[in-house]
Design an enzyme around this catalytic site. Structure first.
Site, PDB file in Angstrom:
ATOM      1  N   ARG A   1       0.817  -1.213   0.000  1.00  0.00           N
ATOM      2  CA  ARG A   1       0.000   0.000   0.000  1.00  0.00           C
ATOM      3  C   ARG A   1       0.853   1.266   0.000  1.00  0.00           C
ATOM      4  NH1 ARG A   1      -5.104   0.119   2.652  1.00  0.00           N
ATOM      5  NH2 ARG A   1      -4.492   1.944   3.827  1.00  0.00           N
TER       6      ARG A   1
ATOM      7  N   ARG B   1       8.762   6.545  -4.083  1.00  0.00           N
ATOM      8  CA  ARG B   1       8.954   7.345  -5.296  1.00  0.00           C
ATOM      9  C   ARG B   1      10.270   8.107  -5.271  1.00  0.00           C
ATOM     10  NH1 ARG B   1       4.690  11.015  -2.879  1.00  0.00           N
ATOM     11  NH2 ARG B   1       3.028   9.629  -3.526  1.00  0.00           N
TER      12      ARG B   1
ATOM     13  N   ARG C   1      -7.882  -6.003  14.431  1.00  0.00           N
ATOM     14  CA  ARG C   1      -7.070  -5.102  15.240  1.00  0.00           C
ATOM     15  C   ARG C   1      -7.973  -3.965  15.700  1.00  0.00           C
ATOM     16  NH1 ARG C   1      -2.945  -6.515  17.785  1.00  0.00           N
ATOM     17  NH2 ARG C   1      -1.825  -4.533  17.663  1.00  0.00           N
TER      18      ARG C   1
ATOM     19  N   ARG D   1       1.211   6.493  16.286  1.00  0.00           N
ATOM     20  CA  ARG D   1       1.271   7.841  15.715  1.00  0.00           C
ATOM     21  C   ARG D   1       0.485   8.821  16.577  1.00  0.00           C
ATOM     22  NH1 ARG D   1      -1.931   6.116  10.181  1.00  0.00           N
ATOM     23  NH2 ARG D   1      -3.667   5.137  11.234  1.00  0.00           N
TER      24      ARG D   1
ATOM     25  N   GLU E   1      -2.222   7.237  19.250  1.00  0.00           N
ATOM     26  CA  GLU E   1      -2.927   6.040  18.778  1.00  0.00           C
ATOM     27  C   GLU E   1      -2.199   4.787  19.249  1.00  0.00           C
ATOM     28  OE1 GLU E   1      -4.065   6.618  14.717  1.00  0.00           O
ATOM     29  OE2 GLU E   1      -4.035   4.459  14.330  1.00  0.00           O
TER      30      GLU E   1
ATOM     31  N   TYR F   1      -9.803  -4.978   4.041  1.00  0.00           N
ATOM     32  CA  TYR F   1      -9.139  -3.732   4.427  1.00  0.00           C
ATOM     33  C   TYR F   1      -9.480  -2.645   3.400  1.00  0.00           C
ATOM     34  CZ  TYR F   1      -4.987  -1.088   6.157  1.00  0.00           C
ATOM     35  OH  TYR F   1      -4.117  -0.161   6.692  1.00  0.00           O
TER      36      TYR F   1
ATOM     37  N   ASP G   1     -10.355   1.042   2.039  1.00  0.00           N
ATOM     38  CA  ASP G   1     -10.283   2.475   2.313  1.00  0.00           C
ATOM     39  C   ASP G   1     -11.659   3.080   2.037  1.00  0.00           C
ATOM     40  OD1 ASP G   1      -7.650   2.575   3.079  1.00  0.00           O
ATOM     41  OD2 ASP G   1      -6.888   2.962   1.063  1.00  0.00           O
TER      42      ASP G   1
HETATM   43  N1  UDP Z   1       3.828   1.597   7.514  1.00  0.00           N
HETATM   44  C1  UDP Z   1       5.104   1.626   8.038  1.00  0.00           C
HETATM   45  N2  UDP Z   1       5.626   2.809   8.499  1.00  0.00           N
HETATM   46  C2  UDP Z   1       4.909   3.961   8.467  1.00  0.00           C
HETATM   47  C3  UDP Z   1       3.606   3.931   7.925  1.00  0.00           C
HETATM   48  C4  UDP Z   1       3.089   2.747   7.458  1.00  0.00           C
HETATM   49  O1  UDP Z   1       5.764   0.611   8.087  1.00  0.00           O
HETATM   50  O2  UDP Z   1       5.426   4.989   8.930  1.00  0.00           O
HETATM   51  C5  UDP Z   1       3.299   0.303   7.030  1.00  0.00           C
HETATM   52  C6  UDP Z   1       2.543  -0.448   8.104  1.00  0.00           C
HETATM   53  O3  UDP Z   1       2.809  -1.830   7.934  1.00  0.00           O
HETATM   54  C7  UDP Z   1       1.098  -0.172   7.756  1.00  0.00           C
HETATM   55  C8  UDP Z   1       1.137  -0.104   6.232  1.00  0.00           C
HETATM   56  O4  UDP Z   1       2.405   0.488   5.959  1.00  0.00           O
HETATM   57  O5  UDP Z   1       0.260  -1.199   8.198  1.00  0.00           O
HETATM   58  C9  UDP Z   1       0.028   0.690   5.617  1.00  0.00           C
HETATM   59  O6  UDP Z   1       0.048   1.982   6.137  1.00  0.00           O
HETATM   60  P1  UDP Z   1      -1.177   2.996   5.986  1.00  0.00           P
HETATM   61  O7  UDP Z   1      -0.709   4.316   6.420  1.00  0.00           O
HETATM   62  O8  UDP Z   1      -1.740   2.823   4.627  1.00  0.00           O
HETATM   63  O9  UDP Z   1      -2.182   2.382   7.062  1.00  0.00           O
HETATM   64  P2  UDP Z   1      -3.551   2.994   7.645  1.00  0.00           P
HETATM   65  O10 UDP Z   1      -3.487   4.472   7.495  1.00  0.00           O
HETATM   66  O11 UDP Z   1      -4.648   2.340   6.896  1.00  0.00           O
HETATM   67  O12 UDP Z   1      -3.511   2.589   9.064  1.00  0.00           O
END
Ligand code: UDP
Length: 368
Positions: free
Chosen positions: A173, A177, A256, A287, A307, A353, A355
């Site tokens: 996901r 880049r 989760r 975060r 969180e 999962y 969005d």
């Molecule tokens: N992820 C990570 N470091 C970060 C942010 C995301 O390793 O700083 C990984 C983590 O495994 C997460 C996945 O990328 O489950 C998808 O992140 P996303 O931000 O898309 O998750 P969401 O916002 O849906 O919780």
């Protein structure tokens, strides 16, 4: 309230809001049952000191699907918020998603070619195989340094499982880049509803009757006998957990959950950004979000939420399905139960999962 409705929607979240709008457009009568004391599911926002608080965590709308974007814009204006999260790894600050700003700070490089070389050099130090888990997938994408500093601990905190025990898909996901572009999402359209998600979703439900604090499962016989013309329930869309609906007869699916510690500060600015990810194992939270920066309406206060991710237990709010092989197989067993009355929808009903934009796209396209 009417005595009889054409359709009952269980759950007042985003999926059912889209269905509701379509059904009302077809002239159907719709009753919505919601067990919480508010609509909008986990997208719910409320206002405090002129700040829209995302009670169940950051919701940033993004999509590349014009049909979906045009659809949501009918129900309220969106601002031009661009998500540019920051990662804090033991007080080293990096830009996300992984881009030239991140590589430059990590490897001291300047050009895209240098960045590609630095990552390739890291990858060459690993034994390569077809990735069978998240750790292997991440290292094959970005090498070990980025994996250790920005992925490993964050992911293990978020999912409560070792990266070697998680499927590779989760990390796919995340964009990678080679431009100096901190926009987290690759999507064409992005923004936050200026009047809040709750108002947006309320507008989608226009024309429906909604009962809050009403637990469908607590009185299932009553509601199942109420939908449709004949006294039989010809259609119910159920957006709760499918395993709970069936009384966990094959055992519970894993989810989760997330817990938020929310604090209001008597100052204007706490962390200078909407989202800061904590990517080391020093902090127990994944975060911190500072709500006002999603939709800045001006406030001399600020509200932040830390969180904490945890394994879901009965009675808690489920957030994420844990789509590993075991759970997917178990979900399939529930899905295979023949049921002419009830259709399971949304992140919990379909155990996917999704969005927000996937949710809307799916809800716009199911046959009614
Ligand atoms: N992820 C990570 N470091 C970060 C942010 C995301 O390793 O700083 C990984 C983590 O495994 C997460 C996945 O990328 O489950 C998808 O992140 P996303 O931000 O898309 O998750 P969401 O916002 O849906 O919780």
């Amino acid at each position: 309230m009417k005595e009889r409705y054409d359709v009952i929607l269980v759950g007042a979240g985003l999926f059912n809001a889209v269905l509701a709008h379509r059904l009302i457009g077809q002239g159907k009568s719709v009753l919505v049952l919601e067990k919480r004391n508010h609509i909008a599911g986990n997208c719910y926002t409320y206002e405090q000191d002129n700040i829209d608080v995302h009670k169940y965590g950051a919701h940033i709308f993004h999509t590349s699907n014009k049909e979906v974007w045009d659809f949501v814009n009918q129900f309220g204006e969106f601002n031009n918020f661009i998500n540019s999260p920051i990662a804090n790894y033991n007080d080293e600050i990096y830009n996300l998603p992984f881009n030239m700003n991140t590589f430059s700070k990590l490897f001291g490089i300047i050009t895209p070619q240098q960045a590609e070389e630095a990552i390739l050099k890291e990858k060459m130090m690993e034994k390569m195989c077809v990735p069978s888990n998240l750790e292997e997938q991440a290292i094959s994408m970005v090498g070990r340094t980025i994996y250790e500093k920005l992925i490993k601990h964050y992911t293990e905190k978020q999912w409560g499982r070792k990266c070697t025990e998680l499927p590779p898909e989760i990390i796919k996901r995340l964009p990678l880049r080679f431009t100096y572009d901190n926009n987290y999402f690759n999507d064409k359209y992005q923004g936050i509803p200026v009047a809040g998600y709750t108002k947006l979703i309320e507008n989608m439900f226009d024309g429906c009757d909604i009962l809050l604090e009403t637990d469908f499962l607590a009185d299932r016989a009553k509601w199942e006998g109420m939908a449709g013309q004949s006294g039989m329930a010809d259609k119910i869309y159920y957006s709760g957990c499918i395993d709970e609906y069936y009384g966990y007869c094959y055992g519970p699916l894993e989810y989760r959950s997330v817990r938020f510690e929310t604090v209001e500060y008597d100052k204007e600015n706490y962390q200078g950004n909407a989202v800061v990810n904590y990517t080391s194992d020093e902090e127990p939270y994944t975060r911190i979000i500072e709500h006002k920066w999603f939709n800045n309406k001006g406030s001399d206060k600020t509200i932040v939420s830390s969180e904490y991710s945890s394994e879901w237990e009965k009675g808690e709010v489920p957030y994420y399905p844990v789509n590993n092989e075991k759970n997917n197989a178990l979900y399939q067993k529930y899905k295979d139960i023949k049921n002419n009355k009830v259709e399971f929808v949304g992140r919990l009903g379909e155990y996917k999962y999704y969005d927000m934009d996937d949710t809307i796209e799916k809800a716009l396209n199911i046959e009614l």
